[in-house]
Design a protein around this motif. Structure first.
Motif, PDB file in Angstrom:
ATOM      1  N   PHE A 109       0.589  -1.304   0.208  1.00 46.05           N
ATOM      2  CA  PHE A 109       0.047  -0.192  -0.064  1.00 46.05           C
ATOM      3  C   PHE A 109       0.948   1.589  -0.568  1.00 46.05           C
ATOM      4  N   LYS A 110       1.907   1.218   0.758  1.00 43.19           N
ATOM      5  CA  LYS A 110       2.647   2.830   0.584  1.00 43.19           C
ATOM      6  C   LYS A 110       3.481   2.680  -0.520  1.00 43.19           C
ATOM      7  N   ARG A 111       3.802   1.617  -1.729  1.00 43.99           N
ATOM      8  CA  ARG A 111       4.176   2.008  -2.611  1.00 43.99           C
ATOM      9  C   ARG A 111       2.999   2.656  -3.723  1.00 43.99           C
ATOM     10  N   ILE A 112       2.063   2.410  -3.079  1.00 43.72           N
ATOM     11  CA  ILE A 112       0.971   2.561  -4.289  1.00 43.72           C
ATOM     12  C   ILE A 112       0.440   4.106  -3.824  1.00 43.72           C
ATOM     13  N   ASN A 113       0.925   4.262  -2.001  1.00 45.05           N
ATOM     14  CA  ASN A 113       0.370   6.156  -2.158  1.00 45.05           C
ATOM     15  C   ASN A 113       1.752   6.438  -3.050  1.00 45.05           C
ATOM     16  N   ASP A 114       3.065   5.986  -3.153  1.00 45.10           N
ATOM     17  CA  ASP A 114       3.866   6.656  -3.096  1.00 45.10           C
ATOM     18  C   ASP A 114       4.307   6.684  -4.772  1.00 45.10           C
ATOM     19  N   THR A 115       3.287   5.875  -5.676  1.00 44.03           N
ATOM     20  CA  THR A 115       3.513   6.053  -7.029  1.00 44.03           C
ATOM     21  C   THR A 115       2.180   7.032  -7.670  1.00 44.03           C
ATOM     22  N   TYR A 116       1.281   6.941  -6.795  1.00 45.01           N
ATOM     23  CA  TYR A 116      -0.210   7.291  -7.400  1.00 45.01           C
ATOM     24  C   TYR A 116      -0.720   8.817  -7.002  1.00 45.01           C
ATOM     25  N   GLY A 117      -0.642   8.960  -5.468  1.00 48.69           N
ATOM     26  CA  GLY A 117      -0.238   9.320  -4.265  1.00 48.69           C
ATOM     27  C   GLY A 117      -1.428   9.449  -2.950  1.00 48.69           C
TER      28      GLY A 117
END
Length: 407
Positions: A263-271
């Protein structure tokens, strides 16, 4: 003289509570819960009794026709208000205007064809019929749409039944004794006005109590749910689980803890906006896929909990796999883009537990199994095993999609 005083007091009660209901509806703003309809019902009935006092007795006049129409329209306004209270978007003015026109015409036809006794008897008979239908609906509501208001609905059914019986008796007395039965000094009329005064005193505070009860329940519901996903929060989960255990015989329950992978990667990639959309998407998938009666909750962050009741170990593992697969298959479309985002979840399953006091232990068990699943590659289901057990943990991987031992 006593009956006249009672009717005067009845008018004052009805008109005062009409103003109070209207003020409350103004304070409620967007969600009036029928209070404006109840205000109209009180106003109509209060004006009808004012006209009755001005008439002084049975008569054939425009004032009498308006009096009868207002008297019959008031329970219809109450009826529509009750429908509004239970969430039905019904109109007010159009049904009341249609009733006023139809009943005024009916009065003229009955007066000319059957005489004044029939016109007054028609009012009593129609009133009795309306209140009978209302009482039956209230009793039906106790078993269906108003189960949470069982005591209150029974109370209303008794009160409505009383006015129904009195109107039916008035109908029979009119047929037997003519208009003399309506004289203000008759014992029956005195009893009738005493009961109406009692209703005017008891019903409005009871309606206000229902509004307060509903507002309190809504506030409790808001406090028990996560604002973004509208799933139960930790507090709501505990309270609802306690109600479930209290309402049934002790049955095995299992706790599933789900964590959105990377989920952190999703936040970092897409906002963070897309991250929030992912959480709402997962919440909706869980809500739609879980069985009826299962409790779906978001504890915080990307962590969700599902409590499954009335099942066994094999059943809960299959349910967990169904949830995992549903999240994996249903993509989230990114707004203002042709892209679709797929996400996965890892699920840890606790052992069975049978009371709310064991909830924390079940959470710890599911959390332990969840992190074992994370370490084993994510997007899988892990069943907790006791720490001293040397048997392999049951799991479901996305590749095999069937229960198999994991090292």
């Amino acid at each position: 003289m006593v009956a006249t005083v009672l009717v005067g007091m009845l008018c004052a009660h009805l008109l005062c509570f009409s103003v109070m209901f209207l003020l409350i509806s103004k304070r409620l703003q967007g969600k009036k819960m029928g209070m404006d309809f109840f205000a109209m019902g009180n106003l109509l009935l209060g004006l009808a009794y004012v006209l009755q006092l001005l008439e002084g007795g049975p008569a054939w006049s425009l004032m009498s026709v308006v009096n009868h129409t207002l008297t019959l329209a008031s329970p219809v306004a109450y009826w529509l208000g009750a429908m509004r209270f239970f969430g039905q978007p019904v109109p007010l003015l159009r049904p009341l205007l249609a009733l006023a026109v139809a009943y005024s015409v009916a009065q003229v036809l009955v007066q000319w064809s059957l005489g004044p006794v029939a016109r007054y008897a028609m009012l009593s008979g129609m009133s009795a019929l309306l209140f009978l239908i209302m009482a039956i609906t209230v009793i039906y509501g106790v078993r269906t749409f108003a189960k949470d208001l069982h005591g209150e609905m029974v109370f209303f059914a008794v009160l409505i039944s009383g006015i129904c019986v009195l109107n039916a008796l008035k109908f029979m007395k009119l047929l037997e004794g003519g208009l003399d039965a309506l004289q203000m000094d008759r014992n029956f009329q005195l009893v009738f006005y005493i009961y109406m005064s009692f209703l005017a005193t008891v019903l409005p505070p009871s309606i206000v109590w229902l509004i307060l009860r509903r507002l309190t329940d809504e506030l409790r519901g808001i406090a028990a749910r996560a604002p973004m996903t509208q799933l139960l929060n930790r507090r709501g989960l505990k309270e609802t689980l306690q109600l479930c255990f209290n309402a049934r015989k002790t049955e095995a329950a299992y706790l599933l803890m789900l964590d959105v992978d990377h989920f952190k990667r999703i936040n970092d990639t897409y906002g963070h906006q897309i991250g929030d959309a992912v959480l709402c998407h997962v919440a909706e998938v869980l809500r739609a896929t879980a069985r009826r009666g299962d409790l779906v909750s978001r504890l915080g962050g990307e962590e969700f909990v599902v409590i499954c009741l009335d099942t066994d170990t094999q059943g809960v593992l299959h349910l967990a796999e169904r949830l995992r697969l549903a999240v994996e298959k249903q993509a989230l479309r990114i707004s203002d883009s042709d892209q679709s985002l797929h996400c996965t979840v890892t699920i840890g399953v606790s052992q069975s537990f049978a009371n709310k006091s064991a909830l924390e232990d079940a959470m710890q068990q599911a959390d332990t199994a969840l992190y074992r699943g994370k370490a084993s590659g994510r997007n899988r289901v892990e069943l907790f095993q006791p720490a001293d057990s040397h048997h392999p943990v049951q799991s479901m991987s996305s590749s095999t999609r069937q229960i198999s031992p994991m090292i």
